[in-house]
Design a protein around this motif. Structure first.
Motif, PDB file in Angstrom:
ATOM      1  N   GLY A 212       0.800  -1.233   0.000  1.00 37.16           N
ATOM      2  CA  GLY A 212       0.000   0.000   0.000  1.00 37.16           C
ATOM      3  C   GLY A 212       0.827   1.274   0.000  1.00 37.16           C
ATOM      4  N   ALA A 213       2.017   1.238  -0.603  1.00 37.41           N
ATOM      5  CA  ALA A 213       2.799   2.479  -0.727  1.00 37.41           C
ATOM      6  C   ALA A 213       2.319   3.168  -1.994  1.00 37.41           C
ATOM      7  N   GLN A 214       1.721   4.360  -1.840  1.00 34.64           N
ATOM      8  CA  GLN A 214       1.083   4.977  -2.999  1.00 34.64           C
ATOM      9  C   GLN A 214       2.088   5.792  -3.805  1.00 34.64           C
ATOM     10  N   THR A 215       2.693   5.108  -4.752  1.00 35.68           N
ATOM     11  CA  THR A 215       3.716   5.750  -5.581  1.00 35.68           C
ATOM     12  C   THR A 215       3.174   5.930  -7.000  1.00 35.68           C
ATOM     13  N   LEU A 216       3.991   6.564  -7.844  1.00 37.91           N
ATOM     14  CA  LEU A 216       3.564   6.763  -9.237  1.00 37.91           C
ATOM     15  C   LEU A 216       3.378   5.427  -9.960  1.00 37.91           C
ATOM     16  N   SER A 217       4.266   4.443  -9.688  1.00 32.67           N
ATOM     17  CA  SER A 217       4.139   3.131 -10.324  1.00 32.67           C
ATOM     18  C   SER A 217       2.797   2.490  -9.935  1.00 32.67           C
ATOM     19  N   TYR A 218       2.430   2.677  -8.697  1.00 33.39           N
ATOM     20  CA  TYR A 218       1.194   2.093  -8.173  1.00 33.39           C
ATOM     21  C   TYR A 218      -0.023   2.681  -8.892  1.00 33.39           C
ATOM     22  N   ILE A 219      -0.069   4.017  -8.988  1.00 33.86           N
ATOM     23  CA  ILE A 219      -1.232   4.660  -9.595  1.00 33.86           C
ATOM     24  C   ILE A 219      -1.231   4.446 -11.112  1.00 33.86           C
ATOM     25  N   LEU A 220      -0.016   4.353 -11.682  1.00 38.33           N
ATOM     26  CA  LEU A 220       0.081   4.091 -13.123  1.00 38.33           C
ATOM     27  C   LEU A 220      -0.523   2.718 -13.440  1.00 38.33           C
ATOM     28  N   ASN A 221      -0.182   1.774 -12.605  1.00 39.23           N
ATOM     29  CA  ASN A 221      -0.674   0.408 -12.770  1.00 39.23           C
ATOM     30  C   ASN A 221      -2.202   0.386 -12.669  1.00 39.23           C
ATOM     31  N   ILE A 222      -2.733   1.088 -11.657  1.00 41.50           N
ATOM     32  CA  ILE A 222      -4.186   1.098 -11.474  1.00 41.50           C
ATOM     33  C   ILE A 222      -4.868   1.809 -12.651  1.00 41.50           C
ATOM     34  N   SER A 223      -4.280   2.950 -13.060  1.00 42.55           N
ATOM     35  CA  SER A 223      -4.899   3.726 -14.138  1.00 42.55           C
ATOM     36  C   SER A 223      -4.984   2.920 -15.430  1.00 42.55           C
ATOM     37  N   TRP A 224      -3.929   2.197 -15.707  1.00 43.05           N
ATOM     38  CA  TRP A 224      -3.898   1.458 -16.979  1.00 43.05           C
ATOM     39  C   TRP A 224      -4.614   0.118 -16.878  1.00 43.05           C
ATOM     40  N   LEU A 225      -4.140  -0.752 -15.957  1.00 40.44           N
ATOM     41  CA  LEU A 225      -4.627  -2.129 -15.957  1.00 40.44           C
ATOM     42  C   LEU A 225      -5.991  -2.296 -15.279  1.00 40.44           C
ATOM     43  N   SER A 226      -6.289  -1.432 -14.285  1.00 43.57           N
ATOM     44  CA  SER A 226      -7.576  -1.599 -13.611  1.00 43.57           C
ATOM     45  C   SER A 226      -8.652  -0.697 -14.223  1.00 43.57           C
ATOM     46  N   LEU A 227      -8.275   0.558 -14.586  1.00 38.79           N
ATOM     47  CA  LEU A 227      -9.297   1.485 -15.074  1.00 38.79           C
ATOM     48  C   LEU A 227      -9.262   1.676 -16.590  1.00 38.79           C
ATOM     49  N   GLY A 228      -8.243   1.144 -17.249  1.00 40.50           N
ATOM     50  CA  GLY A 228      -8.149   1.254 -18.713  1.00 40.50           C
ATOM     51  C   GLY A 228      -7.876   2.668 -19.198  1.00 40.50           C
ATOM     52  N   GLN A 229      -7.382   3.544 -18.313  1.00 39.56           N
ATOM     53  CA  GLN A 229      -7.100   4.947 -18.674  1.00 39.56           C
ATOM     54  C   GLN A 229      -5.683   5.053 -19.255  1.00 39.56           C
ATOM     55  N   LYS A 230      -5.547   4.685 -20.523  1.00 43.98           N
ATOM     56  CA  LYS A 230      -4.191   4.628 -21.104  1.00 43.98           C
ATOM     57  C   LYS A 230      -3.548   6.014 -21.238  1.00 43.98           C
ATOM     58  N   ASP A 231      -4.359   7.002 -21.625  1.00 43.85           N
ATOM     59  CA  ASP A 231      -3.782   8.340 -21.818  1.00 43.85           C
ATOM     60  C   ASP A 231      -3.310   8.926 -20.481  1.00 43.85           C
ATOM     61  N   THR A 232      -4.116   8.719 -19.445  1.00 45.97           N
ATOM     62  CA  THR A 232      -3.713   9.184 -18.111  1.00 45.97           C
ATOM     63  C   THR A 232      -2.447   8.451 -17.671  1.00 45.97           C
ATOM     64  N   ALA A 233      -2.425   7.144 -17.938  1.00 42.47           N
ATOM     65  CA  ALA A 233      -1.236   6.356 -17.582  1.00 42.47           C
ATOM     66  C   ALA A 233      -0.008   6.897 -18.310  1.00 42.47           C
ATOM     67  N   SER A 234      -0.179   7.303 -19.570  1.00 42.65           N
ATOM     68  CA  SER A 234       0.950   7.846 -20.338  1.00 42.65           C
ATOM     69  C   SER A 234       1.474   9.128 -19.699  1.00 42.65           C
ATOM     70  N   LYS A 235       0.570   9.975 -19.263  1.00 37.39           N
ATOM     71  CA  LYS A 235       1.005  11.233 -18.626  1.00 37.39           C
ATOM     72  C   LYS A 235       1.749  10.939 -17.316  1.00 37.39           C
ATOM     73  N   LEU A 236       1.244   9.959 -16.573  1.00 38.35           N
ATOM     74  CA  LEU A 236       1.934   9.565 -15.337  1.00 38.35           C
ATOM     75  C   LEU A 236       3.304   8.965 -15.659  1.00 38.35           C
ATOM     76  N   ALA A 237       3.342   8.229 -16.777  1.00 40.65           N
ATOM     77  CA  ALA A 237       4.614   7.612 -17.201  1.00 40.65           C
ATOM     78  C   ALA A 237       5.638   8.698 -17.517  1.00 40.65           C
ATOM     79  N   ILE A 238       5.188   9.767 -18.157  1.00 43.13           N
ATOM     80  CA  ILE A 238       6.105  10.868 -18.484  1.00 43.13           C
ATOM     81  C   ILE A 238       6.651  11.487 -17.198  1.00 43.13           C
ATOM     82  N   LEU A 239       5.769  11.610 -16.199  1.00 43.91           N
ATOM     83  CA  LEU A 239       6.202  12.160 -14.917  1.00 43.91           C
ATOM     84  C   LEU A 239       7.261  11.259 -14.273  1.00 43.91           C
ATOM     85  N   LEU A 240       7.038   9.958 -14.379  1.00 40.02           N
ATOM     86  CA  LEU A 240       7.986   8.988 -13.824  1.00 40.02           C
ATOM     87  C   LEU A 240       9.328   9.062 -14.558  1.00 40.02           C
TER      88      LEU A 240
END
Lengths: 537, 207
Positions: A212-240
């Motif tokens: 439960g450490a809420q890091t960028l990798s964690y939210i990126l994973n949820i955004s893409w694989l759980s919520l299907g938000q690929k564009d949001t995941a891409s923006k988070l990926a750029i931040l990472l």
């Protein structure tokens, strides 16, 4: 003397084109992420920004990598210092054992410690708290420190003896030499290996998810694989990626004009000092604590799980899954090694700055977090499918993607991530060999292709086994890319660990975990002991 | 002043020195010449305390220094490749051994030795920005600033271009002639030995 046509045609342009194509190919996943991140912010991302979640995730990520970096650098470098500079009983066996936590994937460590904490609650109090970000700092540090240990050990063995001698003749004591010579000389290797630890930390989503450490990798994973938000995941990926960029370039800024290595000096191996009684006690205690936490406790816990659930073994199909994993590893490693040899031979033809820039570009993959790379690879293949193969297949009445979520996509994902390991090794080998040998082949009338076959290949062949071993260890433990890009119903050892552990069946996850640890442990032991007389050492 | 008494030294299983004896008087300047592997550099390392002989004793000013660590022997050692610390600039390299002095004393000493060795303009540079001859002078300044009573030079000209060698050799000769210092030079070049030293010991002939 009559020469073969293949030997004499001017292939310089062909080599340049192939080299550039490979480099472009290596950049495709990152290109697709950048392209996808240029879209308008989704409502979901706006919410994340508005509620300051992004800020929290970013700060948590920085906190995690700083803590993991400092602790693993401390453990890894201290261990390397001890085994390099001191002679004590059982030194050789302890030197090997200190490497073995590398055989335990971080996610296996994380799941195993749940059981350990249950059996030893006082450990949970010490190791799972706010400072350790609910235990994740501890897990990453204790299972990733061998990167620093291995690199520092090898560096200290080769690069330090003469500086220490000088410092002694200039009146410096042992303590002063440690702080004024050993630490500064080893700074580049400490930083580079700690950077590897940090890349691994940022690549993981399983440990942060589990603890439960809420890091960028964690939210990126949820955004893409759980919520299907690929564009949001891409923006988070750029931040990472930006976090990694800052990390790498801050070291270059701090370094300034300073250099740390002197190639003109031939260093002799350092003569180790015998420890006194007090020193021995301190050394054994420190090593024991590290090995207890990083090796003995997790392995014993896994064995305990296995012995309690022996009836599960036939249901697991463990041999089939192991063979499946080994097949993917073998194909991926072969492609990586072949392309690595070709690209390093091509880039070797460039000189000075051009060569440095091209080499840096070719080695970038490892520094990109796996979850980011997985997203980029997924977007690349889905776009290729949508643009080319899907319309063609539709003509034949087939309504499916040809490449996305197939073993091909998975193998290429792994290729993008681990290519830099092979490339860097081959590139360094060619640099060490020097240009003269290749230039003399050319003055003897051979083109690039023949020089590559007749000169580069025999030189690089010796390193293939070594590169394969490193790739094997990385590929067998890899979870993030495998889990994100795997085809439907694809089972590897790592995905099985994740699947069972995610379903609260940690005892069952122990089986594939032990197979990974056993195979990695055997390979590491082979390199450390069996390969001693081998030239790959 | 320096006395080596029946020194035997083995590296791994190879016998490098066997019952070796040497007497060097105060302020004497001697050269040890010989082929590779004859043990020249090992002798310097034993005198400096960087190696411990398996047999025999080392005396400095009639005192057995067997148990005195290198950093307490006050012996200057110029290494073959100079071993300048690559992460420190020239000034920091030179002041490395005198950090116990206060700032003013330190600055004064650095300036004096930099002037003596003609490297005043190089103080802010890093080792990789220096030529071979400049590196040698910096390494020498770093060694001499401690004002050692003994200086050991291990093949000091091996990393220098032949063209530069003569002028640097003459400069160094002038510097050492002005210092009251005991000097032991290890070289494979008999000409170096003749320029610097009043006595030459050929290790290939000595038993």
């Amino acid at each position: 003397m009559k020469k073969h046509k293949l030997n004499t045609f001017d292939d310089r342009k062909l080599f340049n084109v192939i080299g550039i194509l490979i480099l472009i190919f290596l950049f495709l996943p990152i290109f697709f992420i950048i392209a996808s991140s240029l879209t308008k912010n989704s409502d979901y991302l706006e919410l994340l920004i508005e509620e300051q979640f992004i800020r929290t995730y970013l700060f948590n990520t920085i906190e995690l990598i700083l803590k993991v970096g400092i602790i693993s650098a401390f453990i890894g470098f201290t261990m390397a210092y001890i085994v390099t500079f001191y002679e004590f009983k059982y030194r050789n066996i302890l030197k090997l054992l200190l490497l073995l936590p590398l055989a335990i994937p971080v996610y296996v460590g994380a799941y195993t410690y749940t059981g350990i904490f249950n059996s030893w609650p006082f450990l949970e109090v010490i190791l799972k708290n706010n400072f350790t970000m609910n235990g994740s700092v501890f897990i990453f540090s204790i299972f990733l420190y061998p990167y620093v240990y291995l690199a520092s050990r090898s560096y200290l063995n080769k690069n330090i003896s003469e500086y220490i001698d000088v410092a002694r003749t200039l009146g410096k004591s042992e303590l002063s030499i440690f702080f004024k010579i050993i630490l500064p000389v080893a700074r580049p290797v400490i930083f580079a290996s700690t950077a590897l630890v940090i890349f691994e930390t940022l690549s993981d989503f399983a440990v942060v998810n589990y603890y439960g450490a809420q890091t960028l990798s964690y939210i990126l994973n949820i955004s893409w694989l759980s919520l299907g938000q690929k564009d949001t995941a891409s923006k988070l990926a750029i931040l990472l990626l930006f976090v990694i960029f800052v990390l790498i370039y801050s070291e270059k800024l701090f370094r300034g004009k300073k250099e740390y290595a002197n190639d003109s000096i031939l260093f002799c191996p350092y003569k180790r000092r015998r420890t006194t009684g007090k020193q021995s006690l301190m050394i054994y205690s420190f090593i024991f604590i590290v090995l207890l936490l990083g090796l003995f406790l997790p392995v014993v816990q896994l064995l305990k799980y296995v012995s309690m659930n022996l009836d599960y073994i036939p249901k697991l199909n463990i041999i089939k899954i192991t063979l499946n994993t080994l097949f993917t590893i073998f194909v991926t490693a072969s492609i990586i090694i072949i392309v690595g040899i070709i690209l390093s031979s091509i880039i070797r033809n460039y000189k000075h700055k051009k060569r440095t820039i091209l080499s840096s570009l070719a080695s970038i993959g490892y520094s990109v977090p796996s979850i980011v790379l997985a997203l980029g690879v997924y977007m690349f293949f889905i776009n290729v499918d949508k643009a080319i193969f899907f319309p063609i297949l539709k003509l034949f009445g087939v309504n499916k993607y040809l490449l996305t979520s197939t073993r091909i996509a998975l193998i290429f994902g792994l290729f993008f991530k681990f290519f830099s390991i092979a490339y860097s090794y081959f590139d360094q080998t060619l640099i060490k060999t020097g240009d003269n040998i290749f230039e003399s082949a050319k003055t003897l009338g051979n083109n690039n292709l023949f020089t590559m076959i007749k000169i580069n290949l025999p030189i690089l062949r010796r390193g293939v086994k070594y590169v394969f071993i490193i790739l094997f260890i990385d590929l067998i433990k890899e979870l993030t890319l495998t889990y994100s890009l795997r085809p439907f119903n694809y089972k590897s050892l790592s995905t099985e660990v994740y699947r069972y552990a995610g379903n609260e069946m940690i005892e069952v996850a122990a089986y594939p975990s032990l197979v990974i640890i056993l195979l990695c442990g055997l390979v590491i032991t082979y390199v450390e002991i069996g390969g001693k007389n081998d030239k790959i050492k | 002043m320096i006395k080596l008494n029946n020194i035997s030294f083995k590296y791994d299983k190879e016998l490098i020195l066997d019952n070796f004896n040497l007497n060097v008087k105060t302020n004497e300047k001697i050269a040890l010449v010989g082929m590779s592997g004859s043990g020249k550099s090992t002798i310097l390392r034993i005198i400096a305390g960087l190696e411990k002989p398996q047999k025999g004793k080392v005396f400095i000013d009639s005192k057995d220094v067997g148990n005195i660590p290198t950093f307490q022997r006050n012996i200057g050692f110029l290494f073959q490749n100079y071993a300048l610390f690559p992460f420190l600039n020239v000034k920091k390299n030179i002041e490395f051994g005198i950090t116990k002095l206060n700032n003013q004393e330190r600055a004064e000493k650095i300036n004096n030795f930099a002037k003596l060795l003609g490297i005043s303009k190089l103080l802010e540079k890093f080792p990789h920005e220096l030529s071979g001859g400049e590196k040698q002078r910096v390494a020498l300044a770093r060694t001499l600033i401690l004002e050692p009573k003994i200086i050991l030079l291990d093949e000091p000209f091996s990393a220098i271009d032949t063209k530069l060698k003569n002028s640097i050799r003459n400069d160094l000769k002038a510097i050492f002639n002005n210092l009251n210092i005991t000097l032991i030079l290890v070289t494979h070049d008999i000409e170096d030995a003749n320029v610097f030293c009043s006595r030459v010991i050929n290790l290939d002939n000595s038993e």
